[in-house]
Motif scaffolding. Structure first.
Motif, mmCIF file in Angstrom:
data_model
loop_
_atom_site.group_PDB
_atom_site.id
_atom_site.type_symbol
_atom_site.label_atom_id
_atom_site.label_comp_id
_atom_site.label_asym_id
_atom_site.label_seq_id
_atom_site.Cartn_x
_atom_site.Cartn_y
_atom_site.Cartn_z
ATOM 1 N N THR A 121 46.949 42.316 36.955
ATOM 2 C CA THR A 121 47.109 43.758 37.068
ATOM 3 C C THR A 121 48.039 44.066 38.250
ATOM 4 O O THR A 121 48.471 43.183 38.974
ATOM 5 N N ILE A 147 44.363 51.803 36.191
ATOM 6 C CA ILE A 147 44.683 50.449 36.609
ATOM 7 C C ILE A 147 43.497 49.828 37.344
ATOM 8 O O ILE A 147 42.541 50.524 37.694
ATOM 9 N N THR A 149 43.745 47.481 40.361
ATOM 10 C CA THR A 149 44.606 46.741 41.276
ATOM 11 C C THR A 149 43.895 45.532 41.886
ATOM 12 O O THR A 149 42.686 45.532 42.092
ATOM 13 N N ALA A 175 42.373 40.283 37.553
ATOM 14 C CA ALA A 175 42.348 41.709 37.875
ATOM 15 C C ALA A 175 41.474 41.953 39.090
ATOM 16 O O ALA A 175 40.676 41.111 39.495
ATOM 17 N N ASP A 179 38.174 49.641 38.212
ATOM 18 C CA ASP A 179 39.131 50.476 37.489
ATOM 19 C C ASP A 179 39.283 51.793 38.247
ATOM 20 O O ASP A 179 38.309 52.332 38.780
ATOM 21 N N LEU A 217 44.600 47.903 31.645
ATOM 22 C CA LEU A 217 43.368 47.296 32.146
ATOM 23 C C LEU A 217 43.108 45.957 31.470
ATOM 24 O O LEU A 217 43.506 45.737 30.325
#
Length: 236
Positions: A121, A147, A149, A175, A179, A217
């Motif tokens: 991500t 996203i 991050t 990831a 979220d 995602l």
């Protein structure tokens, strides 16, 4: 190491050296140009693996596709094991930068070198980059985007681990633990910088706009790793 001076690349160089690997950064300053292939045969001679985190700053579809395809083909022609970093959620992207990353993945899979592909991500640095690029006077206008991050150092650590092992094809996505909405992260970034700007969240039209709104995602098989964005901000 292709892209050794970037956000992730600098971490890869440091972590690989700490792990005892001999690291050879590829750069035009040392006579190596991945875009043209100049100097690559000598630079990659004897290398057990090549880590590719190259980047190009463009939203022009043809430019991004051509650049990523060409650099990947040059590396794949010479690498014993090519480890490439890509982006979560780009499947089916037909325009812009993401279409270039799709072309890169296709060139990687079609190339002669054994390969490993890691999708990650956006990095924790991404909201700050957006605040800088998209700021206009007292405003920051950001696209509506979901996203998760992740810390660039965690991505780099995974790339180093993968480069030290056998080619695996596509591996599970990587990831961050949470979220979030991009606009919210930009606001938190600006607060941490003690900058007063109004962040405006704008839904973009078209297929790519819907892709962003619904979320770049990770799927259920992804690895989620810390730190959180807030913890990363605090440690910085």
């Amino acid at each position: 190491m292709a892209g050794a001076t970037g956000v992730v690349g600098a971490h890869v160089v440091r972590l690989a050296a700490d792990a005892g690997h001999d690291v050879v950064p590829l750069s035009r300053a040392t006579g190596t140009d991945v875009a043209t292939g100049a100097g690559l045969p000598d630079a990659l001679d004897g290398a057990d693996a090549v880590v590719d985190v190259l980047n190009v700053s463009t939203q022009q579809t043809d430019v991004a596709q051509r650049w990523f395809r060409r650099t990947t083909e040059h590396l794949s022609a010479l690498a014993r094991h090519l480890v490439t970093l890509s982006i979560v959620g780009i499947d089916g992207a037909a325009s812009g930068y993401y279409a270039g990353k799709v072309a890169q993945e296709q060139a990687l899979a079609a190339g002669p070198a054994p390969w490993t592909l890691l999708r990650a991500t956006q990095f924790h640095e991404f909201p700050g980059q957006m605040a800088q690029r998209l700021g206009r006077g007292p405003f920051v206008v950001v696209p509506a985007m979901r996203i998760a991050t992740v810390a660039a150092a965690e991505v780099a650590a995974e790339l180093v681990r993968l480069a030290g092992g056998p080619p695996q094809g596509r591996v599970p996505d990587l990831a961050g633990p949470e979220d979030a909405e991009l606009a919210d992260l930009v606001r938190r970034e600006l607060t941490a910088q003690r900058r007063r700007r109004l962040v405006l969240r704008v839904p973009l039209p078209g297929v790519e706009g819907r892709r962003m709104r619904h979320g770049l995602l990770p799927g259920p098989g992804a690895r989620r790793v810390g730190p959180t964005f807030e913890d990363w901000l605090s440690s910085r």
